[in-house]
Design a protein around this motif. Structure first.
Motif, PDB file in Angstrom:
ATOM      1  N   UNK A  86       2.522   7.876   2.871  1.00 52.41           N
ATOM      2  CA  UNK A  86       2.656   7.129   4.249  1.00 52.41           C
ATOM      3  C   UNK A  86       2.947   5.472   3.226  1.00 52.41           C
ATOM      4  N   UNK A  87       2.768   4.445   3.826  1.00 50.76           N
ATOM      5  CA  UNK A  87       3.808   3.090   2.970  1.00 50.76           C
ATOM      6  C   UNK A  87       2.829   2.086   3.938  1.00 50.76           C
ATOM      7  N   UNK A  88       2.318   0.496   3.124  1.00 54.23           N
ATOM      8  CA  UNK A  88       2.075  -0.192   4.118  1.00 54.23           C
ATOM      9  C   UNK A  88       1.150   0.199   5.644  1.00 54.23           C
ATOM     10  N   UNK A 139       0.489  -1.134  -0.061  1.00 56.80           N
ATOM     11  CA  UNK A 139       0.295  -0.105  -0.120  1.00 56.80           C
ATOM     12  C   UNK A 139       0.936   1.313  -0.074  1.00 56.80           C
ATOM     13  N   UNK A 163      -5.477   8.604   5.707  1.00 57.85           N
ATOM     14  CA  UNK A 163      -6.516   8.900   4.693  1.00 57.85           C
ATOM     15  C   UNK A 163      -7.063  10.162   5.673  1.00 57.85           C
ATOM     16  N   UNK A 199       0.431   6.102   0.049  1.00 61.67           N
ATOM     17  CA  UNK A 199      -0.955   6.302   0.279  1.00 61.67           C
ATOM     18  C   UNK A 199      -0.016   7.854  -0.107  1.00 61.67           C
ATOM     19  N   UNK A 258      -4.534   3.345   8.318  1.00 62.55           N
ATOM     20  CA  UNK A 258      -4.722   3.869   7.050  1.00 62.55           C
ATOM     21  C   UNK A 258      -6.024   3.941   7.062  1.00 62.55           C
TER      22      UNK A 258
END
Lengths: 101, 325
Positions: A78-80, A67, A90, A69, A86
């Protein structure tokens, strides 16, 4: 995975948010059934039918799922992050976007 | 889907058990049944949702039998009971894949019940074989399994600790010591497999052990690389935290991570595999870390229509690399 994705999309349907996939399945036709069954309404890039397709190679993705973002400027923020993490990221970026308008 | 790393070097699935050596000469007639589990069969008393079938066999005290239950239609589950129905042995996947295998040492002369059933409740054709296992085959299998268990235990548990120790080590000397300890551990495990191969060259387990010895040795450089990369990624994580917190030290931490990978790539430039690991990690830092502009994606959607990632500029985007497999 799908339930969280679905609820996120629904919750933010009136916000400047998009869930975009990069799909690595082998068969696009077989996938159509899955999209219907799981109510996957968001758009996905076709990764060429494998986990070593051009998009995942460009992003050096070795683990699935992965993932990223992005904020409103297209910057990686952002990552994972998954689930509640999440959601937090977001929502934070949406607030940031709003405050800049 | 779970989270699956597509690196050939990461061993998540235990390797299948050693295969039996088909060319062995049996003194015993043994048993071979081509059967078919059907939904009409009564349910097993252990796998209570699955139909089962019972095959009886006379066995002599002291003999060891290799009993295999194989099926392409269902997840084989094998049980051995004595005449009174008392369970003496049970197995799920020791036969490789979803097949079951038991090495059964016969406690006393008598008739034994070999029960074929399934884990998943499914039915279909199966093959059940029981044959006298030579002492060598049993010994080879025992030695191989022991080495295999130690390898898995170390790889799954010890390796994590080692990685953590490396990250904690303050000086280059200490770091090198950790890597040396890791190499030694893996070399010892490889040597154990090599010994099984040397002691039992004619057995299936011996051949499997030979492959494992090679494989384990082959993993050493890549795993060393992985440990070293993880230390750099820890620096990257520190930079990313500082970036999000709008800390003053963000740039400095970025440089630190960047130098780390660049230096390592240079140091190991004559080792292609290692150098690639560091170059990839450097790429991830310079192009795909937090704070970087996401690379553009141009491609087709699942209906074949073209679109771009930049179409979503102005929106918060979750980019999800996924698959339904």
């Amino acid at each position: 995975m799908y339930p969280h994705e679905r609820s996120l999309v629904k919750r933010l349907e009136d916000k400047p948010f998009a869930l975009v996939g990069v799909n690595s399945d082998q068969n696009r036709d077989a996938l159509k059934e899955v999209l219907e069954k799981e109510h996957i309404t968001w758009r996905s890039f076709w990764n060429g039918g494998s986990t070593s397709g051009p998009i995942s190679e460009a992003w050096r993705v070795h683990g699935w799922p992965t993932i990223y973002v992005l904020d409103g400027n297209g910057t990686i923020r952002a990552r994972n992050v998954r689930g509640e993490a999440m959601d937090r990221v977001v929502d934070g970026l949406l607030a940031e976007l709003k405050s800049k308008q | 889907m779970g989270r699956i790393l597509i690196w050939g070097l990461v061993l998540l699935v235990p390797l299948p058990a050693a295969w039996s050596d088909e060319s062995k000469k049996d003194d015993d007639k043994g048993l071979k049944v081509e059967g078919k589990l059907s939904p009409d069969d009564s349910k097993d008393k252990v796998m209570t949702k699955s139909p089962h079938q019972v095959h009886t066999m006379k066995m002599k005290k002291g003999q060891t039998y290799q009993i295999d239950l194989m099926s392409r239609a269902f997840d084989a589950f094998l049980r051995v009971e004595d005449e009174s129905g008392k369970q003496l042995a049970v197995d799920d996947d020791s036969g490789g894949g979803l097949n079951a295998r038991i090495y059964f040492k016969v406690p006393k002369d008598g008739t034994y019940r070999l029960i074929a059933t399934s884990v998943d409740g499914k039915v279909g054709p199966y093959t059940l074989t029981a044959k006298a296992a030579s002492e060598a085959a049993v010994a080879a299998n025992t030695a191989f399994s022991a080495a295999q268990n130690d390898f898995q235990r170390y790889y799954l548990g010890g390796f994590q600790k080692l990685n953590a120790d490396y990250l904690k080590a303050k000086t280059d000397d200490d770091k090198d010591k950790v890597l040396a300890a890791f190499s030694k551990e893996f070399e010892e495990i490889a040597a154990r497999f090599a010994k099984v191969a040397k002691d039992y060259p004619g057995e299936g387990a011996g051949k499997q052990a030979s492959l494992m010895a090679q494989q384990v040795r082959g993993m050493i450089p890549a795993l060393k690389g992985q440990i070293m990369v993880s230390a750099g990624n820890m620096l990257r994580d520190q930079y990313e935290k500082a970036y999000e917190a709008k800390g003053q030290d963000a740039d400095e931490l970025y440089q630190k991570a960047q130098s780390y990978f660049a230096e390592k790539a240079k140091k190991f430039s004559d080792n292609k595999a290692l150098a690639t690991q560091f170059k990839d990690a450097l790429y991830l830092l310079e192009k795909l870390s937090i704070g970087k502009a996401a690379p553009e994606i141009e491609g087709e959607d699942l209906d074949g229509k073209r679109f771009k990632l930049s179409d979503y500029r102005g929106k918060v985007v979750v980019l999800d690399f996924w698959g339904n497999w």
